[in-house]
Scaffold this active site. Sequence first.
Site, short mmCIF file in Angstrom:
data_model
loop_
_atom_site.label_atom_id
_atom_site.label_comp_id
_atom_site.label_asym_id
_atom_site.label_seq_id
_atom_site.Cartn_x
_atom_site.Cartn_y
_atom_site.Cartn_z
N ASP A 81 0.85 -1.18 0.00
CA ASP A 81 0.00 0.00 0.00
C ASP A 81 0.89 1.24 0.00
O ASP A 81 1.60 1.47 -0.96
CB ASP A 81 -0.92 -0.04 1.23
N GLY A 111 3.20 -8.86 -0.85
CA GLY A 111 4.25 -9.88 -0.70
C GLY A 111 3.75 -11.11 0.01
O GLY A 111 2.88 -11.04 0.89
N GLY A 146 -14.66 0.96 23.74
CA GLY A 146 -13.29 0.61 24.15
C GLY A 146 -12.59 1.82 24.76
O GLY A 146 -12.55 2.89 24.14
N LEU A 182 -9.20 6.54 24.37
CA LEU A 182 -8.95 7.67 25.28
C LEU A 182 -8.41 8.89 24.52
O LEU A 182 -8.84 10.03 24.76
CB LEU A 182 -7.93 7.20 26.32
N ALA A 232 4.51 1.28 17.86
CA ALA A 232 5.40 1.59 16.75
C ALA A 232 6.87 1.36 17.10
O ALA A 232 7.62 0.70 16.37
CB ALA A 232 5.19 3.04 16.33
N HIS A 270 17.63 22.22 36.71
CA HIS A 270 16.53 22.88 37.42
C HIS A 270 16.21 24.21 36.75
O HIS A 270 17.14 24.94 36.39
CB HIS A 270 16.94 23.15 38.87
C1 LIG Z 1 -5.06 5.50 16.06
C2 LIG Z 1 -3.74 4.86 16.40
C3 LIG Z 1 -2.82 5.57 17.14
C4 LIG Z 1 -1.60 4.99 17.45
N1 LIG Z 1 -0.73 5.72 18.19
C5 LIG Z 1 0.47 5.16 18.52
C6 LIG Z 1 1.41 5.91 19.25
O1 LIG Z 1 1.18 7.08 19.60
N2 LIG Z 1 2.59 5.33 19.54
C7 LIG Z 1 2.87 4.04 19.17
O2 LIG Z 1 3.95 3.55 19.48
N3 LIG Z 1 1.99 3.31 18.47
C8 LIG Z 1 0.80 3.84 18.13
N4 LIG Z 1 -0.08 3.10 17.39
C9 LIG Z 1 0.28 1.71 17.03
C10 LIG Z 1 1.22 1.70 15.84
O3 LIG Z 1 0.64 2.39 14.77
C11 LIG Z 1 1.53 0.27 15.43
O4 LIG Z 1 1.95 -0.45 16.56
C12 LIG Z 1 2.60 0.23 14.38
O5 LIG Z 1 2.18 0.91 13.23
C13 LIG Z 1 2.97 -1.21 14.01
O6 LIG Z 1 3.98 -1.18 13.05
P1 LIG Z 1 4.20 -2.40 12.04
O7 LIG Z 1 5.40 -2.03 11.25
O8 LIG Z 1 4.18 -3.67 12.79
O9 LIG Z 1 2.90 -2.43 11.13
P2 LIG Z 1 2.21 -1.34 10.23
O10 LIG Z 1 2.57 0.02 10.62
O11 LIG Z 1 0.75 -1.68 10.25
O12 LIG Z 1 2.81 -1.58 8.80
C14 LIG Z 1 2.59 -2.75 8.09
C15 LIG Z 1 2.78 -2.45 6.62
O13 LIG Z 1 2.79 -3.67 5.91
C16 LIG Z 1 2.05 -3.51 4.72
N5 LIG Z 1 1.60 -4.84 4.34
C17 LIG Z 1 0.77 -5.66 5.02
N6 LIG Z 1 0.69 -6.85 4.42
C18 LIG Z 1 1.49 -6.79 3.34
C19 LIG Z 1 1.86 -7.72 2.35
N7 LIG Z 1 1.46 -8.97 2.38
N8 LIG Z 1 2.71 -7.31 1.37
C20 LIG Z 1 3.19 -6.05 1.36
N9 LIG Z 1 2.89 -5.15 2.28
C21 LIG Z 1 2.05 -5.52 3.27
C22 LIG Z 1 0.94 -2.54 5.09
O14 LIG Z 1 0.45 -1.87 3.96
C23 LIG Z 1 1.67 -1.61 6.04
O15 LIG Z 1 2.24 -0.54 5.32
C24 LIG Z 1 -1.31 3.66 17.02
C25 LIG Z 1 -2.23 2.95 16.27
C26 LIG Z 1 -3.43 3.54 15.95
C27 LIG Z 1 -4.41 2.76 15.13
#
Ligand SMILES: Cc1cc2nc3c(=O)[nH]c(=O)nc-3n(C[C@H](O)[C@H](O)[C@H](O)COP(=O)(O)OP(=O)(O)OC[C@H]3O[C@@H](n4cnc5c(N)ncnc54)[C@H](O)[C@@H]3O)c2cc1C
Length: 618
Positions: free
Chosen positions: A116, A197, A259, A265, A409, A537
């Site tokens: 994506d 992938g 939730g 929150l 993240a 401080h």
């Molecule tokens: C509203 C919200 C707020 C958040 N706020 C925070 C925050 O403040 N701090 C924090 O630490 N976390 C936060 N998070 C959580 C954080 O976004 C996730 O934990 C983090 O994005 C996970 O990273 P990731 O790399 O595992 O997956 P993702 O960020 O979900 O990335 C996965 C990627 O893989 C791609 N993909 C999936 N399957 C395939 C495939 N088969 N082939 C090719 N590409 C593929 C997707 O398109 C995507 O780009 C928040 C989440 C939400 C929903």
Amino acid sequence: MQSAVALPFSQTPLTRPSRLLGSTGSIFSTPRSLRFCGLRREAFCSSPSTHLTLRSDRVRIPSTRFKVSAAATTNGAPPPKSFDYDLIIIGAGVGGHGAALHAVEKGLKTAIIEGDVVGGTCVNRGCVPSKALLAVSGRMRELQNEHHMKSFGLQVSAAGYDRQGVADHANNLATKIRNNLTNSMKALGVDILTGFGSVLGPQKVKYGKDNIITAKNIIIATGSVPFVPKGIEVDGKTVITSDHALKLESVPDWIAIVGSGYIGLEFSDVYTALGSEVTFIEALDQLMPGFDPEISKLAQRVLINPRKIDYHTGVFASKITPAKDGKPVMIELIDAKTKEHKDTLEVDAALIATGRAPFTNGLGLENVNVVTQRGFIPVDERMRVIDGNGKLVPNLYCIGDANGKLMLAHAASAQGISVVEQVTGRDHVLNHLSIPAACFTHPEISMVGLTEPQAREKGEKEGFKVSVAKTSFKANTKALAENEGEGIAKMIYRPDNGEILGVHIFGLHAADLIHEASNAIALGTRIQDIKLAVHAHPTLSEVLDELFKAAKVEGHATTKTGDAKIKLNMNEDGPRGPSDDEKQPSLSKDLIVRSTSLSSFVEDIYARVMSLVSRVFV
Ligand SMILES: Cc1cc2nc3c(=O)[nH]c(=O)nc-3n(C[C@H](O)[C@H](O)[C@H](O)COP(=O)(O)OP(=O)(O)OC[C@H]3O[C@@H](n4cnc5c(N)ncnc54)[C@H](O)[C@@H]3O)c2cc1C
């Protein structure tokens, strides 16, 4: 946030799990409308061969590649003899990005596959746009608080906002960060391959229509999508998930948030600042169930009670129907225990913030005999994928939300870096208990390690005493100067050896303050050592300084990184390198330093630090 042209995956059909076992053990279904975020049109148009060509014009970090030996076989299929890449990462979210950057730094020829847009959830539909909205809500909240403004001697006329302007701020920030991420990978020579992938077999990946590439190691980093319980119909307009809410297409007068975890929150903070009334629906008996109970109690007093928020706890939203034909959104509530009907709510909108489901379908895991658990890919403590027989799949790793260890993240990114360390020959196990978490409400909540009940349970099981130290923001000059004295910091620790078990902060900039504690846990620093560290401080960091000083550690025990090092690195002229004999680690010297009485040691350090400080400032 998404590209303008969003197409469903037509080439690689993404059959989502139609049913998913929830954490409570009940069966939920994921919504059919929640398709994978949409694939860019150019992904279909681009020539596969251009992706496969390794471009020599890219800047690569010159370094000798680390030799990583391929596994003999996995589940019967022979591995390739030579490889296109050292490392292929499937998914360019923050996890994949962190892994890719570290991999090139280590000299690995790296490709990342994205189906994506680069940046994944965090950048496009999570942390980044939500923090942009929260930045707005923080300011609105402040400007609307006449009493707060008056206490500074400020007068502000009525605060207002332009919804589209706020939405644009979130969207623009996501775009900017996404571009930064993309450019950072390109500049370092990571090949960004576009398409869905999947794992074809050992060390073999397919992406897009029919591109096949090989790598010594593969990391799955495919992330997660919003989890929607059975019975809830998401229309994207009046019944929405965080994906929709972050676009801020409307600000409903009354919104139910299902939730009360950190996502719910944070949105309650945004919506109430922008004028909505909020009703929380929480299945457990208390709001904010994931937080330390004392912190959630205080947070409720500050973040919920004085705001236009009410709540129903101990109930499930068993059915939610979007608004249509002039009728509002209907929410059926049942008792979480008896399952009996409790209430029906009629609201303008409902935000479903019931957690995240791993995005692991269609990944070809069956080709390496991997069976997911509730959609999550099973891994060991080194993120090595475990197959259906409980054996490690050679050269295959899974990081981030897709493994479900800690869906944040920075955890995803840290796991990616940890994997790269391993595949380049340095064993590394990430201590997940040292990873901080934060909720960016106003004020913020942050935490690391165990909650008090968890620590007490562990202490009882393992036979050690648990103590708690607390400090208030009311005693902090900087917080008071900001008129933000509402807040506490709480540390749970072992009084016998000074080990920090958990730290929880509620107050101004709590999300930034937590890192001193999380780094202390990660490095194994004990309280008796860190309490000697000096804080400027007046700063908010003194909240933690006070917290460490408030702890009562019984013994003189110290860490390997503790007193000895501080003592060795200080002399009358300030910091210095070790002398020749100090360069040789000596057990007896260590013991001598450790056996120094704490009070004389503290006096000694205090005198040296004060002399250093006075020299710096005079
Ligand atoms: C509203 C919200 C707020 C958040 N706020 C925070 C925050 O403040 N701090 C924090 O630490 N976390 C936060 N998070 C959580 C954080 O976004 C996730 O934990 C983090 O994005 C996970 O990273 P990731 O790399 O595992 O997956 P993702 O960020 O979900 O990335 C996965 C990627 O893989 C791609 N993909 C999936 N399957 C395939 C495939 N088969 N082939 C090719 N590409 C593929 C997707 O398109 C995507 O780009 C928040 C989440 C939400 C929903």
